[in-house]
Write a protein that holds these residues in place. Structure first.
Motif, mmCIF file in Angstrom:
data_model
loop_
_atom_site.group_PDB
_atom_site.id
_atom_site.type_symbol
_atom_site.label_atom_id
_atom_site.label_comp_id
_atom_site.label_asym_id
_atom_site.label_seq_id
_atom_site.Cartn_x
_atom_site.Cartn_y
_atom_site.Cartn_z
ATOM 1 N N CYS A 128 0.831 -1.211 0.000
ATOM 2 C CA CYS A 128 0.000 0.000 0.000
ATOM 3 C C CYS A 128 0.866 1.262 0.000
ATOM 4 O O CYS A 128 0.580 2.239 -0.701
ATOM 5 N N LYS A 129 1.909 1.229 0.794
ATOM 6 C CA LYS A 129 2.804 2.379 0.892
ATOM 7 C C LYS A 129 3.474 2.664 -0.457
ATOM 8 O O LYS A 129 3.590 3.815 -0.884
ATOM 9 N N LYS A 130 3.909 1.605 -1.112
ATOM 10 C CA LYS A 130 4.572 1.739 -2.413
ATOM 11 C C LYS A 130 3.621 2.306 -3.456
ATOM 12 O O LYS A 130 4.030 3.076 -4.338
ATOM 13 N N GLU A 131 2.349 1.954 -3.331
ATOM 14 C CA GLU A 131 1.353 2.423 -4.295
ATOM 15 C C GLU A 131 0.765 3.777 -3.919
ATOM 16 O O GLU A 131 -0.113 4.296 -4.609
ATOM 17 N N GLY A 132 1.244 4.369 -2.813
ATOM 18 C CA GLY A 132 0.783 5.686 -2.400
ATOM 19 C C GLY A 132 -0.583 5.699 -1.746
ATOM 20 O O GLY A 132 -1.222 6.754 -1.665
ATOM 21 N N LYS A 133 -1.026 4.578 -1.247
ATOM 22 C CA LYS A 133 -2.336 4.489 -0.604
ATOM 23 C C LYS A 133 -2.241 4.843 0.884
ATOM 24 O O LYS A 133 -1.165 4.806 1.464
ATOM 25 N N GLU A 134 -3.368 5.169 1.488
ATOM 26 C CA GLU A 134 -3.430 5.443 2.928
ATOM 27 C C GLU A 134 -3.047 4.182 3.687
ATOM 28 O O GLU A 134 -3.562 3.095 3.428
ATOM 29 N N THR A 135 -2.146 4.327 4.650
ATOM 30 C CA THR A 135 -1.676 3.145 5.384
ATOM 31 C C THR A 135 -2.102 3.122 6.857
ATOM 32 O O THR A 135 -1.892 2.124 7.537
ATOM 33 N N LYS A 136 -2.695 4.182 7.337
ATOM 34 C CA LYS A 136 -3.087 4.239 8.751
ATOM 35 C C LYS A 136 -4.167 3.194 9.048
ATOM 36 O O LYS A 136 -5.249 3.212 8.448
ATOM 37 N N GLY A 137 -3.871 2.284 9.934
ATOM 38 C CA GLY A 137 -4.837 1.252 10.331
ATOM 39 C C GLY A 137 -4.956 0.098 9.361
ATOM 40 O O GLY A 137 -5.722 -0.840 9.611
ATOM 41 N N MET A 139 -2.852 -2.310 8.525
ATOM 42 C CA MET A 139 -2.374 -3.607 9.015
ATOM 43 C C MET A 139 -3.398 -4.248 9.949
ATOM 44 O O MET A 139 -3.637 -5.458 9.891
ATOM 45 N N ASN A 140 -3.992 -3.443 10.809
ATOM 46 C CA ASN A 140 -5.021 -3.964 11.705
ATOM 47 C C ASN A 140 -6.195 -4.539 10.910
ATOM 48 O O ASN A 140 -6.727 -5.606 11.232
ATOM 49 N N THR A 141 -6.605 -3.801 9.882
ATOM 50 C CA THR A 141 -7.736 -4.235 9.064
ATOM 51 C C THR A 141 -7.418 -5.540 8.351
ATOM 52 O O THR A 141 -8.247 -6.457 8.296
ATOM 53 N N TYR A 142 -6.221 -5.628 7.822
ATOM 54 C CA TYR A 142 -5.788 -6.859 7.160
ATOM 55 C C TYR A 142 -5.822 -8.027 8.153
ATOM 56 O O TYR A 142 -6.308 -9.119 7.836
ATOM 57 N N LEU A 143 -5.311 -7.806 9.357
ATOM 58 C CA LEU A 143 -5.211 -8.880 10.347
ATOM 59 C C LEU A 143 -6.576 -9.321 10.874
ATOM 60 O O LEU A 143 -6.776 -10.503 11.181
ATOM 61 N N ILE A 144 -7.516 -8.396 10.976
ATOM 62 C CA ILE A 144 -8.876 -8.780 11.359
ATOM 63 C C ILE A 144 -9.458 -9.687 10.283
ATOM 64 O O ILE A 144 -10.132 -10.688 10.565
ATOM 65 N N ARG A 188 -7.678 -0.103 15.995
ATOM 66 C CA ARG A 188 -7.994 0.987 15.072
ATOM 67 C C ARG A 188 -7.920 0.455 13.650
ATOM 68 O O ARG A 188 -6.895 -0.079 13.224
ATOM 69 N N LEU A 189 -9.028 0.604 12.904
ATOM 70 C CA LEU A 189 -9.099 0.050 11.565
ATOM 71 C C LEU A 189 -9.103 1.137 10.498
ATOM 72 O O LEU A 189 -9.371 2.305 10.780
ATOM 73 N N SER A 190 -8.779 0.742 9.283
ATOM 74 C CA SER A 190 -8.825 1.663 8.155
ATOM 75 C C SER A 190 -10.119 1.428 7.375
ATOM 76 O O SER A 190 -10.878 0.509 7.675
ATOM 77 N N ASN A 191 -10.353 2.245 6.366
ATOM 78 C CA ASN A 191 -11.537 2.071 5.519
ATOM 79 C C ASN A 191 -11.213 1.277 4.257
ATOM 80 O O ASN A 191 -12.015 1.236 3.322
ATOM 81 N N ASP A 192 -10.046 0.690 4.232
ATOM 82 C CA ASP A 192 -9.599 -0.064 3.063
ATOM 83 C C ASP A 192 -10.254 -1.446 3.065
ATOM 84 O O ASP A 192 -9.814 -2.362 3.736
ATOM 85 N N ARG A 193 -11.322 -1.582 2.292
ATOM 86 C CA ARG A 193 -12.041 -2.859 2.254
ATOM 87 C C ARG A 193 -11.191 -3.963 1.652
ATOM 88 O O ARG A 193 -11.338 -5.130 2.008
ATOM 89 N N SER A 194 -10.323 -3.596 0.746
ATOM 90 C CA SER A 194 -9.483 -4.618 0.125
ATOM 91 C C SER A 194 -8.498 -5.198 1.128
ATOM 92 O O SER A 194 -8.080 -6.360 1.005
ATOM 93 N N ALA A 195 -8.114 -4.413 2.143
ATOM 94 C CA ALA A 195 -7.210 -4.925 3.174
ATOM 95 C C ALA A 195 -7.896 -6.061 3.934
ATOM 96 O O ALA A 195 -7.289 -7.108 4.190
ATOM 97 N N TYR A 196 -9.162 -5.868 4.268
ATOM 98 C CA TYR A 196 -9.908 -6.909 4.976
ATOM 99 C C TYR A 196 -10.107 -8.142 4.105
ATOM 100 O O TYR A 196 -9.871 -9.274 4.550
ATOM 101 N N SER A 197 -10.521 -7.928 2.852
ATOM 102 C CA SER A 197 -10.802 -9.067 1.978
ATOM 103 C C SER A 197 -9.537 -9.847 1.643
ATOM 104 O O SER A 197 -9.555 -11.082 1.575
ATOM 105 N N ASN A 198 -8.416 -9.142 1.449
ATOM 106 C CA ASN A 198 -7.142 -9.825 1.197
ATOM 107 C C ASN A 198 -6.709 -10.630 2.418
ATOM 108 O O ASN A 198 -6.229 -11.762 2.305
ATOM 109 N N GLY A 199 -6.875 -10.011 3.596
ATOM 110 C CA GLY A 199 -6.528 -10.703 4.821
ATOM 111 C C GLY A 199 -7.385 -11.934 5.033
ATOM 112 O O GLY A 199 -6.881 -13.003 5.415
ATOM 113 N N LYS A 200 -8.671 -11.816 4.763
ATOM 114 C CA LYS A 200 -9.575 -12.950 4.966
ATOM 115 C C LYS A 200 -9.234 -14.099 4.030
ATOM 116 O O LYS A 200 -9.226 -15.269 4.436
ATOM 117 N N SER A 201 -8.923 -13.762 2.794
ATOM 118 C CA SER A 201 -8.542 -14.789 1.824
ATOM 119 C C SER A 201 -7.269 -15.515 2.257
ATOM 120 O O SER A 201 -7.183 -16.745 2.217
#
Length: 214
Positions: A128-137, A139-144, A188-201
């Motif tokens: 996400c950082k490399k692609e210039g996306k918001e990174t706050k929260g 990792m938490n969202t991915y891990l959930i 604390r979570l982010s609004n990045d839905r793809s982080a959650y879906s990638n983590g779940k997969s």
């Protein structure tokens, strides 16, 4: 039945003494499956005095930087699937409380999923950082998501095998933990839905037998 008992013993030995992490976890899951399928109790496998001993297996939190709060929820999922109870010490170390083989296997599977989940979360954060996306929260969202994916797989297995934590373990744990406080594991979570879906997969994949077996 003697052949089945022998096979389970061999699998448990492999799970507890194999330096190859993937093979150890695969053996643990197979032993669990056979014990549930043939309604085999631990005291049929070893000396009753030894197997009836309730022990504590501890995951010691390392000093390195890791996303830690999600481990409490993950540990609860693992404990239920391996006939244990679980608690944390100072929100750091995780303790699996149950019969010897159950607790050892729970610790192994938890260690595998917890450490690989953190590793994958860092990888997703860096992407996400490399692609210039918001990174706050993020990792938490991915891990959930990772936790929920693992829970989906293990929960189905737990239900299918009708796994229940032994009454003696539950009663002993309830007595020990009278008056204990419940941990706050809010993240604390982010609004990045793809982080959650990638983590779940990824969580689903890492919790399935074909991936754990390598």
């Amino acid at each position: 039945m003697e052949k089945i008992l022998s096979k389970i013993k061999n699998l448990l030995d492999l799970a507890n003494n194999n330096p190859n992490e993937n093979e150890a976890i695969a053996a643990a899951l197979k032993a669990q499956e056979l014990m549930a399928k043939y309604n085999i109790e631990l005291d049929q496998l070893e000396d009753k005095k030894e197997t009836s001993e309730i022990v504590k297996e501890v995951y010691h939190q390392s000093g390195k930087h890791e996303m830690k709060k999600w481990k409490i929820g993950l540990a609860g999922i693992i404990a239920e699937n391996f006939r244990c109870k679980v608690y944390s010490i100072d929100k750091q170390d995780i303790v699996f409380y149950g019969y010897k083989d159950d607790a050892k296997i729970a610790l192994q599977v938890f260690t595998y999923l917890y450490e690989i989940g953190n590793k994958f979360a860092v990888r997703y954060y860096n992407k996400c950082k490399k692609e210039g996306k918001e990174t706050k929260g993020v990792m938490n969202t991915y891990l959930i998501g990772f936790r929920d994916g693992a829970a989906e797989v293990l929960g189905k297995q737990c239900t299918a095998l009708m796994i229940v934590t032994p009454k003696e373990v539950t009663e002993s744990f309830d007595e020990m933990t009278k008056g204990w406080k419940v941990c706050n594991s809010t993240m604390r979570l982010s609004n990045d839905r793809s982080a959650y879906s990638n983590g779940k997969s990824d969580g689903r994949d890492m919790a399935t037998a074909r991936n754990i077996e390598g």
